[in-house]
Structures are given as C-alpha cells and as structure tokens.
Design a protein around this motif. Structure first.
Motif, PDB file in Angstrom:
ATOM      1  N   GLU A 247      97.273  25.323  79.400  1.00  0.00           N
ATOM      2  CA  GLU A 247      98.533  25.112  80.123  1.00  0.00           C
ATOM      3  C   GLU A 247      98.358  25.008  81.633  1.00  0.00           C
ATOM      4  O   GLU A 247      99.339  24.899  82.358  1.00  0.00           O
ATOM      5  CB  GLU A 247      99.516  26.249  79.811  1.00  0.00           C
ATOM      6  CG  GLU A 247      99.951  26.308  78.365  1.00  0.00           C
ATOM      7  CD  GLU A 247      98.894  26.949  77.443  1.00  0.00           C
ATOM      8  OE1 GLU A 247      98.090  27.785  77.905  1.00  0.00           O
ATOM      9  OE2 GLU A 247      98.874  26.585  76.257  1.00  0.00           O
ATOM     10  N   GLY A 248      97.120  25.044  82.138  1.00  0.00           N
ATOM     11  CA  GLY A 248      96.881  24.791  83.551  1.00  0.00           C
ATOM     12  C   GLY A 248      96.735  25.998  84.453  1.00  0.00           C
ATOM     13  O   GLY A 248      96.932  25.893  85.664  1.00  0.00           O
ATOM     14  N   HIS A 249      96.369  27.150  83.911  1.00  0.00           N
ATOM     15  CA  HIS A 249      96.060  28.309  84.756  1.00  0.00           C
ATOM     16  C   HIS A 249      94.621  28.175  85.239  1.00  0.00           C
ATOM     17  O   HIS A 249      93.718  27.872  84.445  1.00  0.00           O
ATOM     18  CB  HIS A 249      96.236  29.612  83.979  1.00  0.00           C
ATOM     19  CG  HIS A 249      97.655  29.885  83.636  1.00  0.00           C
ATOM     20  ND1 HIS A 249      98.232  29.438  82.469  1.00  0.00           N
ATOM     21  CD2 HIS A 249      98.628  30.541  84.312  1.00  0.00           C
ATOM     22  CE1 HIS A 249      99.494  29.820  82.430  1.00  0.00           C
ATOM     23  NE2 HIS A 249      99.760  30.482  83.543  1.00  0.00           N
ATOM     24  N   VAL A 250      94.420  28.402  86.537  1.00  0.00           N
ATOM     25  CA  VAL A 250      93.111  28.227  87.162  1.00  0.00           C
ATOM     26  C   VAL A 250      92.687  29.539  87.808  1.00  0.00           C
ATOM     27  O   VAL A 250      93.452  30.149  88.558  1.00  0.00           O
ATOM     28  CB  VAL A 250      93.156  27.117  88.238  1.00  0.00           C
ATOM     29  CG1 VAL A 250      91.842  27.038  89.006  1.00  0.00           C
ATOM     30  CG2 VAL A 250      93.491  25.777  87.606  1.00  0.00           C
ATOM     31  N   LEU A 251      91.454  29.966  87.542  1.00  0.00           N
ATOM     32  CA  LEU A 251      90.873  31.130  88.192  1.00  0.00           C
ATOM     33  C   LEU A 251      89.994  30.631  89.326  1.00  0.00           C
ATOM     34  O   LEU A 251      89.174  29.722  89.133  1.00  0.00           O
ATOM     35  CB  LEU A 251      90.053  31.943  87.191  1.00  0.00           C
ATOM     36  CG  LEU A 251      89.647  33.340  87.612  1.00  0.00           C
ATOM     37  CD1 LEU A 251      90.874  34.224  87.862  1.00  0.00           C
ATOM     38  CD2 LEU A 251      88.778  33.978  86.527  1.00  0.00           C
ATOM     39  N   THR A 252      90.190  31.185  90.516  1.00  0.00           N
ATOM     40  CA  THR A 252      89.412  30.780  91.690  1.00  0.00           C
ATOM     41  C   THR A 252      89.225  31.991  92.588  1.00  0.00           C
ATOM     42  O   THR A 252      89.596  33.106  92.242  1.00  0.00           O
ATOM     43  CB  THR A 252      90.102  29.605  92.429  1.00  0.00           C
ATOM     44  OG1 THR A 252      89.211  29.102  93.443  1.00  0.00           O
ATOM     45  CG2 THR A 252      91.420  30.028  93.051  1.00  0.00           C
ATOM     46  N   ASN A 253      88.667  31.769  93.774  1.00  0.00           N
ATOM     47  CA  ASN A 253      88.467  32.842  94.736  1.00  0.00           C
ATOM     48  C   ASN A 253      89.724  33.071  95.565  1.00  0.00           C
ATOM     49  O   ASN A 253      90.327  32.116  96.057  1.00  0.00           O
ATOM     50  CB  ASN A 253      87.314  32.513  95.689  1.00  0.00           C
ATOM     51  CG  ASN A 253      86.004  32.427  94.964  1.00  0.00           C
ATOM     52  OD1 ASN A 253      85.552  31.339  94.665  1.00  0.00           O
ATOM     53  ND2 ASN A 253      85.390  33.553  94.674  1.00  0.00           N
ATOM     54  N   ALA A 254      90.089  34.333  95.763  1.00  0.00           N
ATOM     55  CA  ALA A 254      91.225  34.660  96.624  1.00  0.00           C
ATOM     56  C   ALA A 254      90.939  34.218  98.057  1.00  0.00           C
ATOM     57  O   ALA A 254      91.854  33.839  98.787  1.00  0.00           O
ATOM     58  CB  ALA A 254      91.529  36.154  96.570  1.00  0.00           C
ATOM     59  N   SER A 255      89.685  34.216  98.467  1.00  0.00           N
ATOM     60  CA  SER A 255      89.349  33.800  99.831  1.00  0.00           C
ATOM     61  C   SER A 255      89.662  32.326 100.070  1.00  0.00           C
ATOM     62  O   SER A 255      89.809  31.902 101.208  1.00  0.00           O
ATOM     63  CB  SER A 255      87.881  34.076 100.132  1.00  0.00           C
ATOM     64  OG  SER A 255      87.046  33.462  99.176  1.00  0.00           O
ATOM     65  N   VAL A 256      89.798  31.538  99.014  1.00  0.00           N
ATOM     66  CA  VAL A 256      90.185  30.131  99.139  1.00  0.00           C
ATOM     67  C   VAL A 256      91.699  29.985  99.097  1.00  0.00           C
ATOM     68  O   VAL A 256      92.283  29.267  99.893  1.00  0.00           O
ATOM     69  CB  VAL A 256      89.547  29.281  98.007  1.00  0.00           C
ATOM     70  CG1 VAL A 256      90.090  27.861  98.003  1.00  0.00           C
ATOM     71  CG2 VAL A 256      88.043  29.275  98.127  1.00  0.00           C
ATOM     72  N   ALA A 257      92.339  30.662  98.169  1.00  0.00           N
ATOM     73  CA  ALA A 257      93.755  30.398  97.867  1.00  0.00           C
ATOM     74  C   ALA A 257      94.680  31.572  98.168  1.00  0.00           C
ATOM     75  O   ALA A 257      95.666  31.772  97.490  1.00  0.00           O
ATOM     76  CB  ALA A 257      93.887  30.004  96.407  1.00  0.00           C
ATOM     77  N   LEU A 258      94.391  32.330  99.209  1.00  0.00           N
ATOM     78  CA  LEU A 258      95.226  33.489  99.529  1.00  0.00           C
ATOM     79  C   LEU A 258      96.414  33.071 100.393  1.00  0.00           C
ATOM     80  O   LEU A 258      96.254  32.768 101.564  1.00  0.00           O
ATOM     81  CB  LEU A 258      94.405  34.560 100.237  1.00  0.00           C
ATOM     82  CG  LEU A 258      95.128  35.861 100.544  1.00  0.00           C
ATOM     83  CD1 LEU A 258      95.645  36.505  99.267  1.00  0.00           C
ATOM     84  CD2 LEU A 258      94.210  36.817 101.268  1.00  0.00           C
TER      85      LEU A 258
END
Length: 173
Positions: free
Chosen positions: A58-69
């Motif tokens: 369904e489009g949930h993405v795990l990434t770094n908080a330092s990128v997308a905070l």
C-alpha cells in the motif's frame, strides 16, 4: 574434491545467493527526496536525498529520519516515477522514519517484509544493503555485522542496534 575446489564452490554458491537476493528485492528500493524551504525567500529549498524501501504493498516506506524529518515536501522516486508522500512517524533515536505515498498504482508495490526475531546476528555475519545512491539505480553493497549495541554512552536504545561495516555515501541511507 580438494579443499580449494570446495572453497571455490562455496564461494560461488554464496555469490549466486547474493545476486538472487539483490534481484528479488531491488524492486522495493526507492529514492527519498525531502525539501526544506529556506527562511530567506531568495534562496532555493534545500533538498536532501536518501534511500528507503517499501514495507507494504500500500506504499509505506521505511527510510532515515535524518532525511525525512518534518520536511516541507517529501516524495519517493520508484522506477523513475515520482510519488508525493507524507511523513507518518519518525524516531530520531533509531534514525527511522515511516512515509506513505499518496497514490498507489492498482498493482501495488513490491515490498520487503519486516521480520521480528529475538535472535540477533552473530558478529561476522555477512549482510547485504540495497540502496539507491544519488541519482543512480539501486545497487548492492556487502558488509559484516560488527557489533550489536543497546546503549551508547548515556543513551539507552529502545531496541538493539546492529552495527555493520557498510559505509554510507550520499543517498545510501
């Protein structure tokens, strides 16, 4: 069989497995771009680029908080297509963020299923990272587990963090 031929055979089997893992999972890897507007109206927004991966169809993405905070705008690039996204949650202690793309194709996305195991990998375990550095296609990198930590100085982590020997370059998150 000689010891050398057994070792060569084991190495080739491991190489084939790494290639299989890469081919099976590269379709879940995305590039994450987050724009942060400047307070000065004459300056362009700062865009930070990182990698992430789908954890659901369904489009949930795990990434770094330092990128997308807390960005002003965030989007995901998957197979050359830009998808607007929003920040669902973040944890700065573990440097993780969860995004959700706004529009999901009818076929959904390839994704990596997250596991839940109490067994941590022993030191020396071979690990594979697939990331999309800069504007390049997803690519594999090998490393080793070099430590398992639950605290660092005065900081106590909410979970065990697995350290690896894989260095991170621009966009490798």
């Amino acid at each position: 069989m000689t010891a050398v031929s057994v070792a060569a055979s084991d190495f080739l089997a491991q190489q084939r497995r790494i290639i299989e893992l890469y081919q099976e999972n590269q379709g879940a890897v995305v590039r994450v771009k987050a724009a942060y507007d400047s307070r000065n109206p004459t300056e362009l927004p700062q865009v930070i680029v990182g990698s992430g991966f789908f954890v659901s169809r369904e489009g949930h993405v795990l990434t770094n908080a330092s990128v997308a905070l807390n960005p002003d705008r965030v989007w995901v690039v998957h197979q050359g297509i830009d998808y607007a996204a929003s920040l669902i949650a973040h944890d700065t202690t573990t440097n993780l963020a969860l995004l959700k793309v706004a529009m999901v194709p009818s076929t959904g996305f390839s994704f990596l299923a997250l596991g839940d195991s109490q067994v941590l990998p022993p030191l020396g375990t071979v690990v594979l990272r697939i990331s999309a550095p800069l504007e390049l296609a997803p690519s594999p990198t090998l490393g080793l587990v070099s430590g398992v930590e639950s605290r660092f100085g005065p900081h106590i982590f909410p979970c065990a963090l697995v350290r690896t020997t894989i260095s991170a370059g621009p966009g490798d998150g």
